[in-house]
Every structure is written in structure tokens, then in C-alpha cells.
Motif scaffolding. Structure first.
Motif, PDB file in Angstrom:
ATOM      1  N   HIS A 225      -9.139 -41.961  -8.525  1.00 36.18           N
ATOM      2  CA  HIS A 225      -8.826 -41.378  -9.822  1.00 36.18           C
ATOM      3  C   HIS A 225      -8.611 -42.459 -10.875  1.00 36.18           C
ATOM      4  O   HIS A 225      -8.318 -43.607 -10.544  1.00 36.18           O
ATOM      5  N   ALA A 226      -8.707 -42.068 -12.148  1.00 40.45           N
ATOM      6  CA  ALA A 226      -8.232 -42.966 -13.198  1.00 40.45           C
ATOM      7  C   ALA A 226      -6.730 -43.219 -13.031  1.00 40.45           C
ATOM      8  O   ALA A 226      -6.258 -44.346 -13.157  1.00 40.45           O
TER       9      ALA A 226
ATOM     10  N   ASN B  95      -7.573 -46.106  -7.005  1.00 40.98           N
ATOM     11  CA  ASN B  95      -7.302 -45.540  -8.330  1.00 40.98           C
ATOM     12  C   ASN B  95      -7.254 -46.671  -9.343  1.00 40.98           C
ATOM     13  O   ASN B  95      -6.811 -47.777  -9.030  1.00 40.98           O
ATOM     14  N   THR B  96      -7.660 -46.416 -10.576  1.00 41.79           N
ATOM     15  CA  THR B  96      -7.517 -47.455 -11.605  1.00 41.79           C
ATOM     16  C   THR B  96      -6.048 -47.761 -11.840  1.00 41.79           C
ATOM     17  O   THR B  96      -5.640 -48.913 -11.913  1.00 41.79           O
ATOM     18  N   GLU B  97      -5.219 -46.717 -11.950  1.00 42.65           N
ATOM     19  CA  GLU B  97      -3.758 -46.832 -11.986  1.00 42.65           C
ATOM     20  C   GLU B  97      -3.206 -45.921 -10.901  1.00 42.65           C
ATOM     21  O   GLU B  97      -3.610 -44.759 -10.807  1.00 42.65           O
ATOM     22  N   ASN B  98      -2.296 -46.440 -10.094  1.00 44.77           N
ATOM     23  CA  ASN B  98      -1.762 -45.616  -9.012  1.00 44.77           C
ATOM     24  C   ASN B  98      -0.709 -44.631  -9.501  1.00 44.77           C
ATOM     25  O   ASN B  98      -0.748 -43.455  -9.178  1.00 44.77           O
TER      26      ASN B  98
END
Length: 224
Positions: A127-128, A151-154
Motif C-alpha cells: 500500500h501507499a 508499503n511506502t509508509e507503514n
């Protein structure tokens, strides 16, 4: 199987004591499941919710309520895996053993005002943002033993819309997700196709997955 509808797969306003279990909900033009004004006990368990154009699951509740969201696969939904609104004081959301894969833009969005949440043993992958949380009472949120991968940011969180987002390290400093991981879950290589959506995914853990025997034993804590 609930698929290819022109609106939500399941829409249930103002319900109490509802169980939605074991469905394939795929390819609908709006969200997979929409529940609002839930009171009593709600169980959203062991569903596969994939490829819907909006949220996989959109859910809010009213006092008093306990909502168990467990054992679901939420994948490739177009406006997020699960949008969870926890507003009243006497509300608890239990989110456990779910797999969130490749939803846009987040796996789970939680808007918590006064209620309680327990978030255990979930996989957030691709995910983003894995999990995005607005928490006015973060002391009422328990979160641990989750896996965040690719994920780009967790994690992103804040207490209200006026504040900037904080991240994974800041979240852990609050005592959250101290035993959560950022490891490849190592799904099996044989894909499973979900309903009539044309979505085929690898989401079963292989025998050498680092997540095997690495979860929290929740026993009968959730009524599922």
C-alpha cells in the motif's frame, strides 16, 4: 458470491447484532460492505473482499457496540481496504488476523474519537500507507504483532486533521506495535482466485513464513 453490482455489495444501515461471514464480495461499483449505525455485536469474519471500486469495508457504529473484524482478505479495493470510524465512547473494534493486500491508497484507515480498538495479527502489504490512524485517544488503542511489508509508509497517525502525520517510529514510542514486524510474509506461490472478480492472489502463508507461530494468541478474546 456478491459481485459486479452497480452499488455496494452489502449495504446495511442502522443494524444491530449482525454477522457477515464467509462471502466473496468482488468487483462492485461502490464498496464491498457498508455498515453504519451498528449497535450490539457485529461480526465481519472470514470474507474475501476484493476489486471493489471504493472501500472493501466501510464501517461505523453507535453506543454500545462490539465489532469483530477478523479473518478477512481485503485486496485491490479502489478507495482503501477498510475505513473504520469509532466515534462513541462505549464502542470497541477488534481487528485481528486479516490480510490487507494492494488496496489504494491504504490498507486500513481508522478514525477514532472516544472508543476502543484492538489491532492484532494483521498483514498490511503493498500500500501507499499500510495503516492510517486518526486517534484522539491513542491510549485506548492496542496494536501489536502486525506485519508491515512493501508499503511506502507503514504507519501514519495523528490526533486530528490539523496536525502533520507522524510515522512508524513515533507510533512505537507510544508503546504500539513493539513486536510487530516488517518482513516478507512469504505467501505460497499458488494463487487463489476470489469470486468472479478476476482477482487472483497469493495470500496463504508458506510453511517457512516468518509469521508462522509469531502471532498473539487471542484465544476467545474476540467473539468469533
Amino acid at each position: 458470491t456478491i459481485s459486479d453490482g452497480a452499488t455496494d455489495g452489502i449495504f446495511a444501515p442502522g443494524v444491530g447484532n449482525i454477522t457477515i461471514e464467509g462471502n466473496d464480495i468482488t468487483g462492485n461499483a461502490y464498496s464491498g460492505i457498508v455498515l453504519w449505525g451498528v449497535d450490539g455485536v457485529g461480526n465481519i469474519i472470514n470474507n474475501r473482499i476484493a476489486g471493489n471500486l471504493k472501500n472493501g469495508l466501510y464501517l461505523d457504529s453507535r453506543d454500545p457496540a462490539t465489532v469483530n473484524i477478523a479473518g478477512n482478505v481485503l485486496a485491490n479495493n479502489g478507495a482503501g481496504g477498510a475505513y473504520l470510524k469509532i466515534a462513541p465512547n462505549a464502542v470497541t473494534f477488534n481487528v485481528a488476523n486479516n490480510t490487507f493486500l494492494g488496496n489504494t491508497p491504504y490498507g486500513m484507515y481508522m478514525d477514532q474519537d472516544q472508543g476502543y480498538a484492538k489491532v492484532y495479527n494483521n498483514i498490511f502489504m503493498g500500500h501507499a500507507v499500510g495503516a492510517q490512524i486518526v486517534a484522539k485517544r491513542n491510549d485506548r488503542i492496542q496494536s501489536d504483532f502486525n506485519d508491515m511489508f512493501a508499503n511506502t509508509e507503514n504507519i501514519q497517525f495523528r490526533s486530528d486533521a490539523q496536525q502533520p502525520w507522524k510515522g512508524w517510529d513515533d507510533w512505537k514510542m507510544l508503546g504500539k506495535d513493539g513486536r510487530s514486524m516488517r518482513k516478507d510474509p512469504k505467501f505460497t506461490t499458488e494463487p487463489t482466485c476470489i469470486g468472479d472478480s478476476g482477482v487472483c492472489l497469493n495470500y496463504h502463508l508458506s510453511s517457512d513464513s516468518p509469521l508462522v507461530n509469531a502471532s498473539k494468541n487471542i484465544g476467545n478474546a474476540f467473539c468469533i
